[in-house]
Design an enzyme around this catalytic site. Structure first.
Site, PDB file in Angstrom:
ATOM      1  N   TYR A 101       0.870  -1.178   0.000  1.00  0.00           N
ATOM      2  CA  TYR A 101       0.000   0.000   0.000  1.00  0.00           C
ATOM      3  C   TYR A 101       0.906   1.227   0.000  1.00  0.00           C
ATOM      4  O   TYR A 101       1.863   1.309   0.786  1.00  0.00           O
ATOM      5  CB  TYR A 101      -0.893   0.039   1.256  1.00  0.00           C
ATOM      6  CG  TYR A 101      -1.707   1.318   1.323  1.00  0.00           C
ATOM      7  CD1 TYR A 101      -3.010   1.355   0.856  1.00  0.00           C
ATOM      8  CD2 TYR A 101      -1.135   2.498   1.816  1.00  0.00           C
ATOM      9  CE1 TYR A 101      -3.735   2.528   0.880  1.00  0.00           C
ATOM     10  CE2 TYR A 101      -1.848   3.680   1.830  1.00  0.00           C
ATOM     11  CZ  TYR A 101      -3.155   3.694   1.358  1.00  0.00           C
ATOM     12  OH  TYR A 101      -3.867   4.863   1.370  1.00  0.00           O
ATOM     13  N   GLU A 189      -3.645   7.456  -3.794  1.00  0.00           N
ATOM     14  CA  GLU A 189      -3.124   6.189  -3.286  1.00  0.00           C
ATOM     15  C   GLU A 189      -3.036   5.121  -4.360  1.00  0.00           C
ATOM     16  O   GLU A 189      -3.765   5.138  -5.343  1.00  0.00           O
ATOM     17  CB  GLU A 189      -3.942   5.687  -2.089  1.00  0.00           C
ATOM     18  CG  GLU A 189      -5.308   5.198  -2.454  1.00  0.00           C
ATOM     19  CD  GLU A 189      -6.050   4.524  -1.278  1.00  0.00           C
ATOM     20  OE1 GLU A 189      -5.789   4.828  -0.106  1.00  0.00           O
ATOM     21  OE2 GLU A 189      -6.916   3.687  -1.569  1.00  0.00           O
TER      22      GLU A 189
END
Ligand code: GDP
Ligand code: MN
Length: 378
Positions: A101, A189
């Site tokens: 992530y 993201e």
């Protein structure tokens, strides 16, 4: 404003983030044609602005164009968390070895753009934060210096990036940062950022959320707005220049000023009611804007009463009162209205409202109580 994955990927690609761009399709036939052009196995992905598409059956692999068409047929029309899928993205399927992530957010408490990184990628980061917070790195960046080389190294080491991928990783984080800053984003993201079996670093999913207040600087990004996924009443409000957020209660609120609107909602709750919306009509509200605000409020079938709370400064109370009376005549549905106008020309305003038989109140407490009672009886 949230951008769809394929839009977010376009922006990241422009900033040099390595990814497998694809094509969007809105039907099974388009999906087949796209898969043929891509060649080889593809991933078919629902384009909706909600997370967890994978778990909801919105991300599927397909080995052939026929299978891609079949997967697209299954995904288009699917309901994911209340949103109907209309578009899918087809991209070359990646053979995943590791998932990370990597994100940037504007962290208001740290007063800084902050890198969020975790080697436990793929799953929702909120879940990791809950069950294994030590697996997440939060790194605030200096607002004046921005993203520094040592910041990049820190994140890279935290993630355990293999030595031969560190330079590529640096360009991923740099690209993400540049995209975030240039677009005036609140969030950017990549989840997952993957290392493939062949040892390539790739962004497989991307999400960018833009700051609405800075959108006027980015007409090109504004054009990417997906109206299919916004509240129709919020779209109408934006077009009328009204600040509006739909809520679930029964008392419609029409207020001038954001702070006063928040206070009004608090007092509605204190009086035992539930606000149906936040609405700031802005300064110098004229009859047409008042009418637009009423229409937007009444479009919500849950609304049983309307509470109007206006503080007249530059805005003249009598003008607003005339606007309210005029607007009421144009409305399709009638609900009790409680009106409180104070400040400039409040007395003239009260006279106009009395003659029009509207419920008035001198204090905000009284107005809120009357609105709650009226909503209960309606
Ligand atoms: P989200 O669930 O909405 O976040 O959608 P993602 O695009 O992140 O996809 C969810 C998961 O599907 C990823 O974490 C991967 O495990 C998997 N996935 C997505 N794209 C591919 C792909 O190209 N190949 C493979 N094997 N899996 C993929
Ligand atoms: Mn994802």
């Amino acid at each position: 404003m949230k951008l769809q994955e394929y839009r977010s990927k376009e922006i990241l690609a422009q900033h040099g983030v390595p990814l497998l761009a694809g094509e969007v399709a809105t039907s099974a036939e388009e999906a087949r044609a796209a898969a043929e052009r891509i060649g080889g196995p593809v991933v078919v992905k629902a384009q909706v602005l909600v997370g967890g598409r994978g778990k909801a059956g919105g991300v599927k692999l397909a080995a052939t164009p026929d299978e891609a068409a079949q997967r697209a047929r299954e995904i288009i029309g699917l309901d994911i968390k209340g949103v109907t899928v209309r578009t899918v993205l087809l991209a070359p399927a990646a053979d995943i070895a590791t998932e990370f992530y990597l994100g940037l957010i504007l962290d208001r408490s740290a007063k800084a753009v902050t890198v969020i990184a975790s080697a436990e990628g793929g799953v929702e980061i909120e879940e990791t934060a809950r069950v294994k917070p030590e697996a997440i790195l939060r790194l605030p960046l200096d607002p004046l210096l921005g993203l520094q080389e040592h910041n990049v190294r820190r994140v890279s080491f935290f993630l355990g990036m293999p030595a031969d991928l560190r330079r590529t990783f640096a360009s991923v984080l740099r690209g993400l940062y540049d995209a975030f800053m240039q677009a005036d984003a609140d969030l950017a993201e990549i989840n997952p950022l993957v290392i493939t079996a062949a040892g390539e670093l790739l962004a497989l999913d991307a999400k960018i959320v833009l700051d609405e207040s800075a959108l006027f600087r980015h007409p090109d990004l504004e054009a990417m707005r997906d109206l299919n996924e916004e509240e129709p009443s919020e779209i109408a409000a934006r077009e009328a220049g009204i600040n509006f957020i739909k809520l679930d209660g029964t008392i419609g609120c029409m207020v001038n000023g954001a702070g006063l609107a928040m206070t009004t909602m608090d007092l509605v709750k204190l009086a035992g009611g539930e606000p149906a919306n936040f609405l700031d009509i802005g300064g110098g509200a004229k009859a047409d804007r008042v009418a637009a605000a009423f229409r937007i409020i009444l479009d919500d079938p849950n609304v049983r009463a309307i509470l109007v709370n206006i503080f007249g400064g530059i805005t003249r109370g009598d003008e607003v009162a005339r606007g309210i009376v005029e607007a009421r005549g144009m409305l399709e549905r009638e609900v009790p209205m409680v009106v409180r106008i104070v400040g400039t020309n409040a007395e003239e305003a009260a006279e106009i409202l009395r003659q029009a038989n509207l419920i008035t109140a001198d204090s905000l407490d009284e107005a809120a109580a009357k609105a709650v009672t009226a909503a209960g009886q309606a």
